[in-house]
Design an enzyme around this catalytic site. Structure first.
Site, PDB file in Angstrom:
ATOM      1  N   HIS A 134       0.854  -1.180   0.000  1.00  0.00           N
ATOM      2  CA  HIS A 134       0.000   0.000   0.000  1.00  0.00           C
ATOM      3  C   HIS A 134       0.889   1.228   0.000  1.00  0.00           C
ATOM      4  CE1 HIS A 134      -4.194   1.317   0.487  1.00  0.00           C
ATOM      5  NE2 HIS A 134      -3.630   2.439   0.900  1.00  0.00           N
ATOM      6  N   LYS A 162      -7.588  -1.479   6.486  1.00  0.00           N
ATOM      7  CA  LYS A 162      -7.954  -2.155   5.222  1.00  0.00           C
ATOM      8  C   LYS A 162      -7.079  -3.374   4.971  1.00  0.00           C
ATOM      9  CE  LYS A 162      -7.651   1.773   3.157  1.00  0.00           C
ATOM     10  NZ  LYS A 162      -7.729   3.053   2.494  1.00  0.00           N
ATOM     11  N   SER A 215      -6.288   4.234   8.636  1.00  0.00           N
ATOM     12  CA  SER A 215      -6.965   3.998   7.365  1.00  0.00           C
ATOM     13  C   SER A 215      -6.305   2.842   6.614  1.00  0.00           C
ATOM     14  CB  SER A 215      -6.909   5.294   6.536  1.00  0.00           C
ATOM     15  OG  SER A 215      -7.195   5.047   5.186  1.00  0.00           O
ATOM     16  N   ASP A 217     -13.864   3.385   7.009  1.00  0.00           N
ATOM     17  CA  ASP A 217     -12.720   4.063   6.401  1.00  0.00           C
ATOM     18  C   ASP A 217     -13.114   4.695   5.067  1.00  0.00           C
ATOM     19  OD1 ASP A 217      -9.863   4.713   5.822  1.00  0.00           O
ATOM     20  OD2 ASP A 217     -10.283   3.339   4.173  1.00  0.00           O
ATOM     21  N   ARG A 236     -12.273  13.168   4.276  1.00  0.00           N
ATOM     22  CA  ARG A 236     -10.930  13.744   4.468  1.00  0.00           C
ATOM     23  C   ARG A 236     -10.427  14.375   3.178  1.00  0.00           C
ATOM     24  NH1 ARG A 236      -7.558   8.945   5.781  1.00  0.00           N
ATOM     25  NH2 ARG A 236      -5.823  10.372   5.791  1.00  0.00           N
TER      26      ARG A 236
HETATM   27  N1  URA Z   1      -4.086   5.734   1.626  1.00  0.00           N
HETATM   28  C1  URA Z   1      -5.097   5.291   2.379  1.00  0.00           C
HETATM   29  O1  URA Z   1      -5.667   4.237   2.124  1.00  0.00           O
HETATM   30  N2  URA Z   1      -5.487   6.012   3.428  1.00  0.00           N
HETATM   31  C2  URA Z   1      -4.907   7.168   3.745  1.00  0.00           C
HETATM   32  O2  URA Z   1      -5.304   7.772   4.713  1.00  0.00           O
HETATM   33  C3  URA Z   1      -3.844   7.635   2.949  1.00  0.00           C
HETATM   34  C4  URA Z   1      -3.447   6.896   1.883  1.00  0.00           C
END
Ligand code: URA
Length: 411
Positions: free
Chosen positions: A80, A185, A181, A159, A166
């Site tokens: 990620h 996930k 966040s 989220d 956000r």
């Molecule tokens: N990627 C995400 O999934 N969440 C964030 O808050 C920032 C980048």
């Protein structure tokens, strides 16, 4: 009362699990308004959260939805990115890693702030489905070893909601919010090994090295709580990643890299590095051994074949990927060596073009974007085309001096 919780955070005090649960679940259930959640997020951005609050929020996010279990499919690796400009790394490395024999289930997001999102990029391929169900994900990984899809509607739904808010309330760049966040996930998505690509610089959500290190520490701690191996890699995001910024233009650049046409630049080096890290984690081999596999997957065309399989399985038609025909140009204001390219300015331009969102429900235009013709370190002449801008609407294009730092060549 909700107002008391917001006020407590405004004063910089620590919120309990119960308080966080009340306000975040209240928001999910529609009992807390957008403006109240926005105020809380802003207070978190300004005053931060303790580790305990961050662990609590991560748990609340995870528990807001289902937890996937792919144990039967063996070790699942995931990566990620914390978000960058021109960041098409997932499009390149997921097929490489899968071609090298590791199963990849990648749940990606949409653009956030000025940074692009993999799902928006993939949706520029006509027909490409990014809303696979749990069953479809499971079947596809079993069949071809790779899936790139959006967060399923039941995975960390809180989220998803907070992320969209956000994006449009200038509350993206909070380390605890980014950590909760991303990690919620990854954990709910069933990944066993998680590689975090942490971007730092003007064009990133995280602007300095100390914050990036704080994020890494926090993510590793969260991983430990849930028994997941987490590795982190901090990389520079003061300059854009590669030549393309936008959606379809970035998919086309990723294809060039997978076909071995683009080599020897910062983006390609980063992709090879991250891919070999993932393979090293997934297969339990050294990075050197993994890197040799990566090289081979590009040389022999295995990685590109895997990308084609992925697009086909998810219903996409690569022949129909569109880039706007209306072009404008950024022309060099002087001769010299390119010393810097302002990633943030390019990110803002991409959003102004329509490649990203400035309000929650805005539709994006997949066909617009920017293609750089030069990278940092290269020599240019006055009047040279530094970038092509693919537009659809009338828009004032910035002058080159606002984006490119060009220094006189010293002989
Ligand atoms: N990627 C995400 O999934 N969440 C964030 O808050 C920032 C980048």
């Amino acid at each position: 009362m909700i107002v008391d919780i917001i006020n407590k955070k405004r004063l910089g005090e620590e919120l309990s699990y119960k308080e966080l649960d009340t306000i975040f679940n209240g928001y999910l259930n529609g009992e807390v308004a957008d403006y109240q959640m926005s105020a809380l997020l802003m207070a978190i951005c300004i005053n931060g959260m303790s580790d305990e609050e961050t662990f609590a929020l991560t748990k609340i996010f995870i528990d807001s939805g289902e937890i996937l279990d792919f144990d039967e499919l063996g070790v699942l690796v995931d990566k990620h990115s914390t978000g960058g400009i021109g960041d098409k790394v997932t499009l390149v490395i997921a097929p490489i890693v899968a071609a090298c024999g590791c199963s990849v289930v990648k749940m990606s997001g949409r653009g956030l702030g000025y940074t692009g999102g993999t799902i928006d990029k993939l949706e520029s391929i006509e027909g490409f489905r990014t809303d696979l169900t749990d069953e479809e994900i499971y079947e596809q990984v079993k069949k071809i070893g790779i899936v790139i899809t959006g967060q399923t509607k039941d995975l960390a739904p809180m989220d998803k909601l907070i992320y969209a808010l956000r994006d449009v309330t200038a509350t993206v760049s909070s380390i605890p919010l980014i950590a909760s966040s991303i990690m919620s996930k990854k954990i709910a998505g069933g990944a066993d090994k998680i590689l975090l690509d942490v971007k730092v610089g003007k064009g990133a959500l995280i602007s300095n090295k100390e914050d990036a290190e704080k994020f890494c520490e926090l993510a590793i701690k969260i991983g430990k709580i849930y028994h997941r191996e987490v590795r982190t890699k901090i990389s520079d995001m003061n300059i854009p990643l590669g030549y393309a910024i936008g959606n379809s233009v970035e998919v086309l650049e990723a294809i060039d890299i997978l076909q071995g046409k683009e080599r020897d630049n910062y983006l390609v080096d980063l992709c090879y590095d991250l891919a070999s890290e993932m393979i090293s984690m997934g297969k339990g081999i050294s990075k050197e051994e993994a890197l040799a596999l990566v090289d081979k997957s590009i040389e022999k065309g295995y990685a590109y074949q895997k990308f084609l399989e992925l697009v086909k399985m998810q219903g996409g038609d690569l022949d129909k990927i569109k880039v706007s025909k209306k072009e404008k140009y950024i022309v060099s204001h002087k001769s010299g060596i390119i010393n810097g390219i302002d990633a943030l300015e390019l990110g803002k331009l991409a959003v102004a073009l329509g490649a990203g969102r400035s309000s929650k429900d805005e539709k994006i235009d997949h066909t617009v974007g920017i293609r750089l013709h030069y990278l940092v370190g290269e020599e240019v002449q006055k009047g040279a085309t530094l970038a092509t801008v693919y537009v659809n609407e009338r828009l004032k294009i910035p002058k080159s001096r606002h984006i490119f730092d060009i220094q006189k060549k010293i002989n």
